[in-house]
Write a protein that holds these residues in place. Structure first.
Motif, PDB file in Angstrom:
ATOM      1  N   TYR A  26       0.781  -1.215   0.002  1.00 20.67           N
ATOM      2  CA  TYR A  26      -0.129  -0.150   0.197  1.00 20.67           C
ATOM      3  C   TYR A  26       0.803   1.248   0.110  1.00 20.67           C
ATOM      4  N   GLU A  30       1.083   4.146  -2.849  1.00 17.49           N
ATOM      5  CA  GLU A  30       0.837   5.351  -2.568  1.00 17.49           C
ATOM      6  C   GLU A  30       1.932   6.347  -2.703  1.00 17.49           C
ATOM      7  N   GLY A  50      -6.482   6.975   0.563  1.00 22.26           N
ATOM      8  CA  GLY A  50      -6.747   5.522   0.698  1.00 22.26           C
ATOM      9  C   GLY A  50      -8.137   5.377   1.670  1.00 22.26           C
ATOM     10  N   ARG A  51      -8.216   3.999   1.729  1.00 27.29           N
ATOM     11  CA  ARG A  51      -9.596   3.350   2.264  1.00 27.29           C
ATOM     12  C   ARG A  51      -9.203   4.031   3.963  1.00 27.29           C
ATOM     13  N   LEU A  59      -6.253   0.520   6.831  1.00 24.78           N
ATOM     14  CA  LEU A  59      -5.921   0.371   5.522  1.00 24.78           C
ATOM     15  C   LEU A  59      -6.434  -0.899   4.571  1.00 24.78           C
ATOM     16  N   LEU A  92      -6.418   2.359  -2.989  1.00 23.27           N
ATOM     17  CA  LEU A  92      -6.517   3.739  -2.828  1.00 23.27           C
ATOM     18  C   LEU A  92      -7.234   4.374  -4.092  1.00 23.27           C
ATOM     19  N   CYS A 150      -2.988  -4.730  -5.219  1.00 20.40           N
ATOM     20  CA  CYS A 150      -3.766  -3.466  -4.657  1.00 20.40           C
ATOM     21  C   CYS A 150      -4.606  -2.833  -5.569  1.00 20.40           C
ATOM     22  N   LEU A 152      -6.608   0.292  -7.482  1.00 18.42           N
ATOM     23  CA  LEU A 152      -6.309   1.629  -7.453  1.00 18.42           C
ATOM     24  C   LEU A 152      -7.683   2.167  -8.351  1.00 18.42           C
TER      25      LEU A 152
END
Length: 477
Positions: A26, A30, A50-51, A59, A92, A150, A152
């Motif tokens: 993450y 980011e 992000g979350r 996260l 994210l 991840c 996005l």
């Protein structure tokens, strides 16, 4: 497998170590997104979040939500779907200003991910009721997060705001929505998409207009610089070393017009001017002013302004006398500032000349005042003052105009253009500005052949400025 069994398998899989690996992935994604934001600027990448910003700092997707997603996927026909296939355990969002910037962002993202051992596995434009976004699945090819994913989400500003507003209702509802509400949210999302496309089109039109006007302004000012007496006599008055730099600048003019601030061409030219004019303050400001007019480079403009100030400050009043060449150089100094776009310095130096050189001939003082009036009008157009300050400036300009009336006999065309631009800059009445445009168009009447190119350049520039002002007033802006 029951829901409880699915949850148990998720909890077993999501060990503390694996959660740490997800956190590292993450942070890497980011960091990459923020580097892109720094490069492209906030006018492209508005924000990256992000979350954790929605879940109190957490996260990762919760185990319960992961289990629910697995159960739904299996119910929908994929019996093999398990926790290893869940691609949004971490996620994210990158928010763009306009739709066409999404592809620009993704292109940059792909390049940067490759450098850090990540890659884009899948890109999926999502269009579902009330939700527009581009989902990008990023996977790691390096330890300690090898094989992890991840997600996005890339959205535009309006869609991001709408998604945040409707998240609990239309994105992950506990039950099925009424079809009527579903259709209504789809209509709203489609409307937002339409607005986004229209705003993008509007941006392109405005940018195109700014660019075109900037080009005309630069061309007109450069033509003004090249018409100045101080410039026209440069070859006769310059030292040999300075003249060699000037000849080189002539040869490289087309390249200098396009030179970037950090280009070797610009840096080398600045160095050549400085070295050749160490003991030639007049040649120094003339050449740097020309370079600033060609390139618009901020550093060159500032340097030229400082050199002009120093040159004016070193002139002995006793030297002025009947030195015609010095007279023309003095009144051309503020003109040079105007040519490279520094109106504040042009105004400041004009006032300094009028206060400092009391032995200047009346004709030269009148030219300085006339130019000062033009600078004040142009600054009012680009940087409008408050009503009180504008009224004071207008009164000053009108007084100068009256003093300079004798110049009208020599060149009435210049007065037509000036009086038209004065109305454009100070009036808020569309009817008056329409009349002013007619005056500006008269600015080429009776102009001498050798001055026609200069007059036409400013006719084009001032006409554009006047029409832009008229359109803004008629639109109520």
């Amino acid at each position: 497998m029951t829901s409880a069994d699915i949850l148990l398998s998720v909890e077993k899989h999501m060990s503390a170590k694996r959660k740490g690996n997800f956190n590292e992935l993450y942070m890497l994604v980011e960091k990459t997104c923020r580097e892109i934001q720094d490069k492209l600027g906030v006018n492209v990448v508005r924000s990256v979040y992000g979350r954790g910003s929605k879940q109190g700092g957490e996260l990762l997707k919760t185990n319960i939500k992961i289990a629910k997603k697995i159960a739904k996927k299996r119910k929908d026909g994929d019996p093999t779907y398990d926790v290893k296939k869940v691609r949004d355990i971490i996620g994210l969002t990158a928010v763009m200003q306009y739709p066409d910037q999404i592809d620009i962002f993704l292109e940059e993202l792909s390049k940067r991910l490759e450098v850090v051992g990540l890659s884009i596995d899948h890109v999926d434009p999502i269009r579902r009721p009330g939700y527009y976004a581009t989902h990008v699945d990023i996977t790691s090819e390096v330890a300690p997060h090898l094989g992890l994913f991840c997600e996005l989400q890339v959205k535009t500003m309006l869609h991001d705001a709408w998604a945040a507003k409707m998240h609990d209702l239309n994105y992950k509802p506990d039950g099925e929505l009424d079809p009527r509400l579903d259709r209504m949210m789809q209509v709203i999302a489609d409307t937002i998409e339409s607005i986004e496309i229209q705003s993008q089109t509007l941006r392109e039109l405005i940018t195109e207009r700014w660019h075109a006007e900037a080009l005309w302004r630069k061309a007109a000012r450069l033509r003004m610089f090249e018409s100045m007496p101080a410039w026209l006599t440069s070859k006769e008055m310059m030292d040999g070393a300075a003249l060699a730099v000037l000849e080189k600048m002539f040869k490289e003019k087309s390249s200098l017009l396009l030179a970037a601030s950090d280009s070797d061409l610009l840096k080398n030219t600045q160095r050549d001017i400085t070295r050749s004019c160490k003991k030639l303050p007049r040649d120094l400001w003339v050449l740097f002013s020309y370079l600033a007019s060609l390139t618009g480079d901020t550093q060159a403009c500032d340097f030229a302004s400082v050199r002009i100030s120093e040159w004016l400050g070193d002139i002995d009043e006793g030297e002025v006398g009947t030195n015609d060449l010095l007279h023309s150089d003095i009144y051309c100094a503020p003109l040079a500032c105007s040519a490279f776009g520094d109106l504040d310095r042009a105004i400041e130096f004009s006032r300094t000349i009028l206060d400092q050189f009391i032995t200047l001939p009346d004709q030269t003082r009148m030219i300085v005042k006339w130019n000062l009036a033009n600078f004040l009008v142009e600054r009012q157009y680009f940087l409008p003052e408050s009503s009180t300050a504008a009224a004071e400036t207008k009164a000053e300009v009108e007084a100068i105009l009256e003093e300079c009336e004798p110049l009208r006999k020599d060149d009435p065309s210049g007065f037509f253009d000036f009086e038209g631009m004065m109305v454009v800059s100070f009036s808020n009445d569309p009817v008056e500005i329409k009349k002013a445009i007619k005056l500006i168009e008269k600015g080429v009447e009776g102009v001498k052949d050798e001055d026609m190119e200069f007059a036409e350049a400013f006719l084009e520039l001032h006409s554009r400025m006047a029409w832009r002002r008229l359109l803004k007033l008629e639109a109520g802006l």
